[in-house]
Scaffold this motif. Structure first.
Motif, PDB file in Angstrom:
ATOM      1  N   ILE A  11      33.170  33.082  30.288  1.00 45.09           N
ATOM      2  CA  ILE A  11      33.942  33.943  31.192  1.00 45.09           C
ATOM      3  C   ILE A  11      33.415  33.788  32.606  1.00 45.09           C
ATOM      4  CG2 ILE A  11      34.562  36.317  31.781  1.00 45.09           C
ATOM      5  CD1 ILE A  11      34.406  37.010  28.862  1.00 45.09           C
ATOM      6  N   LYS A  12      34.330  33.585  33.543  1.00 43.46           N
ATOM      7  CA  LYS A  12      33.978  33.451  34.953  1.00 43.46           C
ATOM      8  C   LYS A  12      34.227  34.782  35.650  1.00 43.46           C
ATOM      9  CE  LYS A  12      35.558  31.452  39.205  1.00 43.46           C
ATOM     10  NZ  LYS A  12      36.826  31.422  39.873  1.00 43.46           N
ATOM     11  N   GLU A  13      33.243  35.234  36.373  1.00 44.19           N
ATOM     12  CA  GLU A  13      33.436  36.438  37.181  1.00 44.19           C
ATOM     13  C   GLU A  13      34.372  36.095  38.335  1.00 44.19           C
ATOM     14  OE1 GLU A  13      32.233  39.449  36.500  1.00 44.19           O
ATOM     15  OE2 GLU A  13      31.150  38.709  34.750  1.00 44.19           O
ATOM     16  N   THR A  14      35.079  37.092  38.865  1.00 44.26           N
ATOM     17  CA  THR A  14      36.078  36.832  39.897  1.00 44.26           C
ATOM     18  C   THR A  14      35.473  36.328  41.202  1.00 44.26           C
ATOM     19  OG1 THR A  14      36.016  39.169  40.492  1.00 44.26           O
ATOM     20  CG2 THR A  14      37.742  38.483  38.989  1.00 44.26           C
ATOM     21  N   ASP A  15      34.234  36.685  41.499  1.00 48.92           N
ATOM     22  CA  ASP A  15      33.650  36.270  42.776  1.00 48.92           C
ATOM     23  C   ASP A  15      32.801  35.002  42.677  1.00 48.92           C
ATOM     24  OD1 ASP A  15      31.756  37.492  41.233  1.00 48.92           O
ATOM     25  OD2 ASP A  15      30.853  38.640  42.853  1.00 48.92           O
ATOM     26  N   ASP A  16      32.656  34.422  41.499  1.00 49.45           N
ATOM     27  CA  ASP A  16      31.892  33.192  41.346  1.00 49.45           C
ATOM     28  C   ASP A  16      32.735  31.998  41.779  1.00 49.45           C
ATOM     29  OD1 ASP A  16      29.757  34.567  40.368  1.00 49.45           O
ATOM     30  OD2 ASP A  16      30.137  34.094  38.265  1.00 49.45           O
ATOM     31  N   ASP A  17      32.061  31.006  42.382  1.00 52.16           N
ATOM     32  CA  ASP A  17      32.746  29.800  42.818  1.00 52.16           C
ATOM     33  C   ASP A  17      32.263  28.627  41.977  1.00 52.16           C
ATOM     34  OD1 ASP A  17      34.405  28.159  44.287  1.00 52.16           O
ATOM     35  OD2 ASP A  17      32.861  27.738  45.781  1.00 52.16           O
ATOM     36  N   LYS A  18      32.832  28.492  40.781  1.00 49.67           N
ATOM     37  CA  LYS A  18      32.459  27.407  39.890  1.00 49.67           C
ATOM     38  C   LYS A  18      33.677  26.979  39.090  1.00 49.67           C
ATOM     39  CE  LYS A  18      30.516  30.840  36.843  1.00 49.67           C
ATOM     40  NZ  LYS A  18      29.327  31.402  36.320  1.00 49.67           N
ATOM     41  N   GLY A  19      33.634  25.785  38.550  1.00 47.57           N
ATOM     42  CA  GLY A  19      34.785  25.263  37.843  1.00 47.57           C
ATOM     43  C   GLY A  19      34.593  25.142  36.350  1.00 47.57           C
ATOM     44  N   ASN A  20      33.380  25.322  35.846  1.00 50.84           N
ATOM     45  CA  ASN A  20      33.111  25.155  34.418  1.00 50.84           C
ATOM     46  C   ASN A  20      33.177  26.490  33.698  1.00 50.84           C
ATOM     47  OD1 ASN A  20      32.671  22.480  34.894  1.00 50.84           O
ATOM     48  ND2 ASN A  20      30.465  22.677  35.064  1.00 50.84           N
ATOM     49  N   TYR A  21      34.395  26.913  33.376  1.00 51.82           N
ATOM     50  CA  TYR A  21      34.570  28.158  32.643  1.00 51.82           C
ATOM     51  C   TYR A  21      35.795  28.042  31.756  1.00 51.82           C
ATOM     52  CZ  TYR A  21      38.133  29.160  36.140  1.00 51.82           C
ATOM     53  OH  TYR A  21      39.239  29.104  36.938  1.00 51.82           O
ATOM     54  N   ILE A  22      35.888  28.884  30.757  1.00 52.25           N
ATOM     55  CA  ILE A  22      37.031  28.879  29.848  1.00 52.25           C
ATOM     56  C   ILE A  22      38.003  29.992  30.216  1.00 52.25           C
ATOM     57  CG2 ILE A  22      37.724  29.154  27.430  1.00 52.25           C
ATOM     58  CD1 ILE A  22      35.035  27.896  26.684  1.00 52.25           C
ATOM     59  N   LEU A  23      37.498  31.200  30.384  1.00 52.06           N
ATOM     60  CA  LEU A  23      38.333  32.340  30.768  1.00 52.06           C
ATOM     61  C   LEU A  23      37.853  32.901  32.092  1.00 52.06           C
ATOM     62  CD1 LEU A  23      38.493  34.241  27.382  1.00 52.06           C
ATOM     63  CD2 LEU A  23      40.250  32.800  28.365  1.00 52.06           C
ATOM     64  N   GLN A  24      38.773  33.493  32.847  1.00 58.30           N
ATOM     65  CA  GLN A  24      38.410  34.136  34.104  1.00 58.30           C
ATOM     66  C   GLN A  24      38.618  35.631  33.944  1.00 58.30           C
ATOM     67  OE1 GLN A  24      40.506  32.644  37.469  1.00 58.30           O
ATOM     68  NE2 GLN A  24      39.391  33.885  38.927  1.00 58.30           N
ATOM     69  N   LYS A  25      37.689  36.412  34.461  1.00 61.02           N
ATOM     70  CA  LYS A  25      37.790  37.861  34.337  1.00 61.02           C
ATOM     71  C   LYS A  25      38.712  38.381  35.437  1.00 61.02           C
ATOM     72  CE  LYS A  25      34.198  40.212  32.989  1.00 61.02           C
ATOM     73  NZ  LYS A  25      32.905  40.902  32.972  1.00 61.02           N
ATOM     74  N   ALA A  27      43.084  40.230  35.963  1.00 62.16           N
ATOM     75  CA  ALA A  27      44.161  40.993  35.323  1.00 62.16           C
ATOM     76  C   ALA A  27      45.043  40.107  34.449  1.00 62.16           C
ATOM     77  CB  ALA A  27      45.003  41.683  36.385  1.00 62.16           C
ATOM     78  N   THR A  28      45.296  38.886  34.873  1.00 62.48           N
ATOM     79  CA  THR A  28      46.158  37.989  34.093  1.00 62.48           C
ATOM     80  C   THR A  28      45.548  37.682  32.736  1.00 62.48           C
ATOM     81  OG1 THR A  28      46.950  36.987  36.136  1.00 62.48           O
ATOM     82  CG2 THR A  28      47.340  35.764  34.122  1.00 62.48           C
ATOM     83  N   THR A  29      44.253  37.410  32.704  1.00 65.62           N
ATOM     84  CA  THR A  29      43.581  37.113  31.444  1.00 65.62           C
ATOM     85  C   THR A  29      43.601  38.328  30.526  1.00 65.62           C
ATOM     86  OG1 THR A  29      42.144  35.545  32.582  1.00 65.62           O
ATOM     87  CG2 THR A  29      41.434  36.285  30.419  1.00 65.62           C
ATOM     88  N   LYS A  30      43.383  39.508  31.066  1.00 62.76           N
ATOM     89  CA  LYS A  30      43.394  40.725  30.257  1.00 62.76           C
ATOM     90  C   LYS A  30      44.779  40.998  29.680  1.00 62.76           C
ATOM     91  CE  LYS A  30      39.567  42.892  32.685  1.00 62.76           C
ATOM     92  NZ  LYS A  30      39.147  43.982  33.561  1.00 62.76           N
ATOM     93  N   LYS A  31      45.835  40.811  30.481  1.00 63.86           N
ATOM     94  CA  LYS A  31      47.200  41.030  29.998  1.00 63.86           C
ATOM     95  C   LYS A  31      47.564  40.010  28.928  1.00 63.86           C
ATOM     96  CE  LYS A  31      48.924  43.055  34.257  1.00 63.86           C
ATOM     97  NZ  LYS A  31      49.786  42.863  35.427  1.00 63.86           N
TER      98      LYS A  31
END
Length: 55
Positions: A11-25, A27-31
């Motif tokens: 899971i990528k936090e919203t303020d992190d600047d990285k490209g190696n993640y599967i899900l992003q934290k 609203a779209t991911t939660k919905k």
């Protein structure tokens, strides 16, 4: 040629600047996760109900 071991995070936090993640934290991911969970629950209930009606 050797390939470097990549460091993927789940899971990528919203303020992190990285490209190696599967899900992003966000609203779209939660919905989307909620929608998929509801559809899976409906399908499971449908399979159980079908087994009761066919037996």
């Amino acid at each position: 040629m050797k390939k470097e071991k990549e460091n993927f995070e789940f899971i990528k936090e919203t303020d992190d600047d990285k490209g190696n993640y599967i899900l992003q934290k966000d609203a779209t991911t939660k919905k989307t996760t909620t929608f998929v969970a509801i559809v899976l629950a409906i399908l499971i209930v449908a399979v159980i109900a079908t087994s009761f009606f066919l037996n």
